[in-house]
Structures are given as structure tokens and as C-alpha cells.
Design a protein around this motif. Structure first.
Motif: not given
Ligand code: SF4
Ligand code: SF4
Lengths: 282, 349
Positions: B161-183
């Protein structure tokens, strides 16, 4: 035929008999138990059993299902605390009710601070009832339909095709009610999941099919920070929805073997008796 | 220009980066407020500071974050150190003040937290620092997510659910995929992912990606709000692989901008110019030839490379003092504001 009987060796007969006795002894407990392994009985009832404290649950037979840590790559996956869950199932004309009861002395009802995790429980079915998908959240080709209760008072219906692929049904068809109750020695959760037998949507397991339905269970102890793959799970069990109520293939085979053994005992005994008689006449 | 000699993550076109000059930070928290106003004025985010400014030496925010684990065991990035989730007390709890009563209705009481008896909070040890008078010292360190090249938060998430985006390496949390596991919260050694207990999702600094993409009402590219609003303009924003930009020069060429805690092995893309301070004084007020901020402390923060970095800066400064020219000093003294935010160099790619 006559040859064999004539030249029949008493030793062979005795050996056969002994073998059959051993086989019957091994089968006896299963036959006596009358409930095949991995079966969770489903009682037909008149009224709703959505309330986990309903009197009607007293009439429903319970299966005790052992749990073990799920194989998973998340940290501390082996560290789970719930060892077994009691499962009862009841069916009215239109609905299935499944009650899970397990011991958990601390009720963790919130996930409202960084370190708080809520207790949860889940029931997993194959989307396609005629298959038995990979136990860990199914696989891409063999999806599973999951009902999940959380002590935060939320219920979710999920679809998964392998670990990490869980997606949520926007409109869950399943509802839950929960309460704290005595389970074994101490306090625990008692949770009833209820759903219409009939599935109205694709990728939702139909519960009115005329075949046995595989089912697996999972429990998370919030106090132990259990979440995601860190959970206690069962093997596949099944609800005997098939035509002969109790006709899991494995069980059918056992019954067939037992039947054949009994028939053979009769034949061999008859033959021996006749032979003895014949010998007596000689 | 391509990034031949710059180590950026596989699959990422260009790596966005920030350099902060710690010598210029006055601890005013304008950056914190700018970020707070833009991103974390929603329910569940009250305790989160995607940008925070902490006094060093100090416990930081969340309290003692450097002792909570996370990151990688080695440069090979094949084994993560799991880490722990800070407690709510470590972040500080929400304090409620009776602004209404005191300011509008004239209630006669002190403006102090009403719902808790605080024992800790973000910036609790502000300005405390270390050392004895007259040689005490402290400096401020602004922190955001480092948008790491080897982000252990990304690796920690079993749902990707967290990914490093291709265009500029910004690290984002996909709020749709995140299930609050907190790993991810456990896994980030900088403790820059936060759990929102209202939405039951993780959240973090987004490097103001809509601003750097020019997605605002004026359709223009802007640097992240923390940089834009900084009182002393101590932040440079651009791409690590922009070889004509000041970030590349400071990080790769002069090697004076350093990642915080390189030993966590996540390869941060926020870099710091280490702080210098006036030398120590003797009891009777004489200047003595001893550095005020101990090198050992700076080594703890920035690794041994800090020695070379400080020596280079010192050498270049001396050069200018002798009347010479130094590109490095020019960059550090920010004489070319057009270079400060170079966010459009790759926009034709
Ligand atoms: S600083 Fe933490 S949250 Fe940000 S990318 Fe690195 S590991 Fe992830
Ligand atoms: S706005 Fe600039 S000077 Fe003020 S605290 Fe933030 S980084 Fe430091």
C-alpha cells in the motif's frame, strides 16, 4: 472356488479375520462419533439466532476447531495466542448463522491509538463452493470470500485472491453481533455472523448450493498486536450442505471401507462355518 | 542530463530531493505550521507533524525516535530491522485549551491544557541542548519524510500500500489499499509514517506532490510548502540527478550535504548541511580552539562523512575570506534564488 475352500488354509482365514478386527477397531471410534472429522454440523432451526446469547444456541451442536499461527512473512507471525475456537452453525429457510466462541480475557475494542489493535475474527469460504482454494487467502484463480468481525464494532466482507490482495465489498451482505461471555475457564468473545443463504452478487459465496461447503476460521488477539498475517487460523473444515448430510468424500470412503469390511467378515465367516460343517460331515 | 553517476532507485525516472542548511534554521516552526495548515488539519491528524523541527541534542519527535528501530540491517537491503510503533505519549497527546473562554468571554484562568496533565509533547525539550555554560550548544533540525531510495516502510507493508512513485521517487500511501496494519510505522527508522486512528490508515509527508506538479489553482509549479514558507529560506528543492542543479553539487560533487543516520541504510533524499557554531570559550571568556558542537555528536547523526564535509566547508570559507571565489559558498549563501527550486528541469521528459 471349491478349490480354494477345499484346499483352504485355516491360517489364511484366521489372518483375514484378525486383519478385519483391527480395521474395525480403528474405524469404530469414527463410526461411534457419528461426526466425520472436519465437519461442522449445521442445525436446522425455525427462528433467527443472530443474537449470540439466544436460547436457541443451546440446541446447536458445537465443533471445537484447533487453531495455529498462519504461515506468513509479517514480523512475529508465529506469535499468536488463541488455540481453539468453538463453532456452531444453524440454518433457517433463508439465513445461515455461525457462532464463534473463543477465550480472550482482555477485550480490545479499539484501534484508536498508534499501538492499539482490536480483537478480530474471520470466516473464510471459497467463492466457488466446489473448490478448495489455497488456505492462506486463496489464490488468483481461486478466490475466497471472507467475513470479518472486529471488536471496534465493524463488520467487513472481503474478497481475496492470495495474501495481501484483500479488497472490501462496498455493501457487506454479512452482519454480526457480539458479546462477552464465559468460554471454558474464563471470559471470551461470542460472535454471531449472519447472512442470507442466497448470494446476490458475483464473487460472493452462495450458501444454498447442494454441496458441502469448505470453511476456515481466523482469530486475532488485539492485545498481542495481532493483525494481517499474524493470526491464529484453522485448516479447511466444511459445512455438510451436500445431499447425504455428512458425505464428505473422505468420509464416504471410510464408510465404504467399513461396509466392505463388514460384508467380507460375513462372507468369510459363512464360508468357514460351511467348511467346518462340511469337514464335520466327512 | 541523465543520472549516470547518481544512485537512484530502480524504476524511478528522477529522484526529487531537498537540502536543508542547518546553519540557517532559527526554530521558528513556520514550516511546521505551513505543513500543518495544508495537510494535517483533519480529524485523526491532530498529533501528526509530517514536518517537525526538533532541538538537537534532544529526544526529538516522536520521543527517542532514534531508539525505536526500523530500517535495514545493512547496505545489502536484504534484511529489515523490524522496529516498534511509538506510543501516543511519545508523540504527545492532543492538548485542549479554552481559547474561547479566555479570549472571548474573559475567563480568568491560565491558558493551559485542560484535558491532560502533560509530561511530554513535541518540542518538549526545545532549546535545552547540551553542554555547560558558557559552552552549551544546540541547533534545530527540521525533519520530513526522506523519500528514501531504499524505503524500508515500503518493504514492510504486506499489502504494497506504500509505494515509491516512478516519476519522482515520492513515497506515498495508497489510502485505498492501506488497512491500518502499521508495519510501515514500525519499519520507518525516522518514524515519519503516522497512523490515523479515525480513518484507520497510515499517512505521511507527500512532498507536496500536487504543488510540485503544478496542480494548484494557478497551474504553476511550487516547491513544497515547508520550503516555500521557510523564514530563512534554508531549503533547496530539486532533483538529485539534475547535474546542473545545486542539490547535485552539494550532495554528489562537494559531498557537504549529508543524509541523517546513513547507518539506517534507507538512503534518504533529504540532505543536511551540518551545523557549525562559534568555538568554545574559557572560564574567563577567552575564545579557545575547541569546537562547540562536538564532532562525535555530529558523527552520531551524519556518520563519519561529516568530518570531510565540515573540512570542505571550512576550506572553502577560508578561500572566500582570502578574497577568492567559491562556488560552494555561493550556493550555500543562496545568492542565486533562481537555483533554489529547480522543479521543472525534467518536465519535457
Ligand atoms: S523516511 Fe521513513 S517513511 Fe519516509 S521513505 Fe524513508 S522509510 Fe519511508
Ligand atoms: S521555517 Fe525554516 S527557519 Fe523556521 S523552523 Fe522551519 S526550517 Fe527552520
Amino acid at each position: 472356488m471349491t478349490e480354494i475352500v477345499r484346499g483352504g488354509r485355516p491360517l489364511l482365514v484366521a489372518g483375514l479375520l484378525a486383519g478385519l478386527l483391527v480395521a474395525s477397531a480403528a474405524l469404530a471410534p469414527l463410526i461411534a462419533d457419528a461426526r466425520p472429522a472436519r465437519e461442522i454440523p449445521v442445525e436446522n432451526v425455525e427462528n433467527s439466532l443472530a443474537d449470540p446469547g439466544a436460547d436457541g444456541w443451546g440446541e446447536v451442536p458445537a465443533a471445537t476447531v484447533p487453531l495455529a499461527s498462519a504461515p506468513s512473512s509479517v514480523p512475529n507471525a508465529d506469535d499468536t495466542t488463541v488455540r481453539e475456537v468453538e463453532v456452531e452453525a444453524a440454518r433457517t429457510d433463508g439465513k445461515l448463522f455461525v457462532r464463534l466462541r473463543w477465550a480472550d480475557p482482555s477485550a480490545d475494542r479499539s484501534a484508536s491509538s498508534p499501538r492499539a489493535f482490536a480483537d478480530m475474527a474471520a470466516i473464510q469460504f471459497p467463492v466457488n463452493a466446489t473448490t478448495q482454494p489455497a488456505i492462506a487467502m486463496g489464490s488468483e484463480r481461486n478466490l475466497v470470500n471472507v467475513w470479518q468481525w472486529s471488536a471496534t464494532d465493524t463488520t467487513q466482507e472481503l474478497l481475496a485472491g492470495g495474501p495481501g490482495t484483500t479488497t472490501i465489498f462496498e455493501q457487506p451482505a454479512v452482519s454480526t453481533e457480539s458479546t462477552r461471555s464465559d468460554v471454558g475457564e474464563g471470559e471470551g468473545w461470542s460472535v454471531v455472523f449472519a447472512r442470507d443463504l442466497n448470494a446476490s452478487v458475483d464473487n460472493r459465496t452462495a450458501l444454498d448450493a447442494d454441496a458441502d461447503l469448505s470453511v476456515a476460521l481466523g482469530i486475532w488477539n488485539g492485545e498481542n498486536s495481532e493483525r494481517a498475517g499474524q493470526k491464529a487460523v484453522s485448516e479447511w473444515y466444511y459445512f455438510p450442505f451436500g445431499p447425504d448430510d455428512g458425505g464428505a468424500p473422505f468420509q464416504t470412503v471410510l464408510w465404504a471401507i467399513a461396509g466392505a469390511a463388514i460384508a467380507l467378515v460375513i462372507v468369510v465367516t459363512a464360508l468357514s462355518v460351511r467348511r467346518t460343517n462340511e469337514e464335520g460331515k466327512l | 542530463m541523465a543520472h549516470d553517476d547518481v544512485d537512484i532507485a530502480e524504476g524511478v525516472d528522477h529522484q526529487v530531493a531537498m537540502v536543508m542548511d542547518l546553519n540557517k534554521c532559527i526554530g521558528c516552526q513556520t514550516c511546521t505550521v505551513a505543513c500543518e495548515t495544508l495537510w494535517t488539519e483533519r480529524e485523526g491528524t491532530e498529533y501528526m507533524y509530517w514536518n517537525n523541527v526538533e532541538t538537537r541534542p534532544g529526544s526529538g519527535y516522536p520521543r527517542d525516535w532514534e531508539e525505536k528501530g526500523g530500517g535495514w540491517e545493512s547496505e545489502e537491503h536484504n534484511q529489515r530491522s523490524v522496529g516498534e510503533i511509538p506510543s501516543q505519549q511519545d508523540y504527545g497527546e492532543d492538548w485542549e485549551f479554552d481559547h474561547e473562554g479566555i479570549l472571548k468571554e474573559g475567563a480568568e484562568k491560565a491558558l493551559e491544557p485542560e484535558n491532560v496533565d502533560p509530561e511530554w509533547g513535541p518540542n518538549w525539550d526545545e532549546d535545552q541542548g547540551a553542554g555547560e555554560h558558557p559552552n552549551s550548544y544546540h541547533f534545530y533540525m527540521p525533519r520530513i519524510c526522506n523519500h528514501c531510495t531504499h524505503p524500508s516502510c515500503v518493504e514492510a507493508c504486506p499489502r504494497k500500500a506504500i509505494y515509491k512513485r516512478e516519476e519522482d521517487g515520492v513515497v506515498l500511501v495508497d489510502q485505498e489499499r492501506c488497512r491500518g496494519y502499521r508495519y510501515c510505522v514500525e519499519g520507518c527508522p525516522y518514524k515519519k509514517v503516522y497512523y490515523n486512528a479515525v480513518t484507520k490508515r497510515s499517512e505521511k509527508c507527500v512532498f507536496c506532490y500536487p504543488r510540485i506538479e503544478g496542480e494548484g489553482p494557478d497551474d504553476e509549479v511550487h516547491p513544497p510548502a515547508c520550503a516555500d514558507q521557510c523564514t530563512t529560506q534554508l531549503r533547496l528543492v530539486g532533483y538529485l540527478d539534475d547535474q546542473d542543479g545545486p542539490i547535485y553539487k552539494l550532495v554528489e560533487q562537494y559531498e557537504v550535504a549529508l543524509p541523517l543516520h546513513p547507518e539506517y541504510s534507507t538512503s534518504p533524499n533529504v540532505y543536511y548541511i551540518p551545523p557549525t557554531a562559534p568555538p568554545q570559550h574559557s572560564e574567563d571568556g577567552e575564545t579557545v580552539d575547541v569546537e562547540r558542537i562536538p564532532r562525535s555528536y555530529l558523527e552520531e547523526l551524519f556518520g563519519e562523512q561529516v568530518n570531510d564535509a565540515l573540512d570542505t566547508i571550512e576550506r572553502e570559507r577560508a578561500k572566500v575570506e582570502r578574497g577568492g571565489h567559491s562556488e560552494l559558498m555561493e550556493i550555500l549563501q543562496d545568492k542565486n534564488p533562481a537555483q533554489q527550486y529547480r522543479l521543472e528541469v525534467f518536465s519535457d521528459d
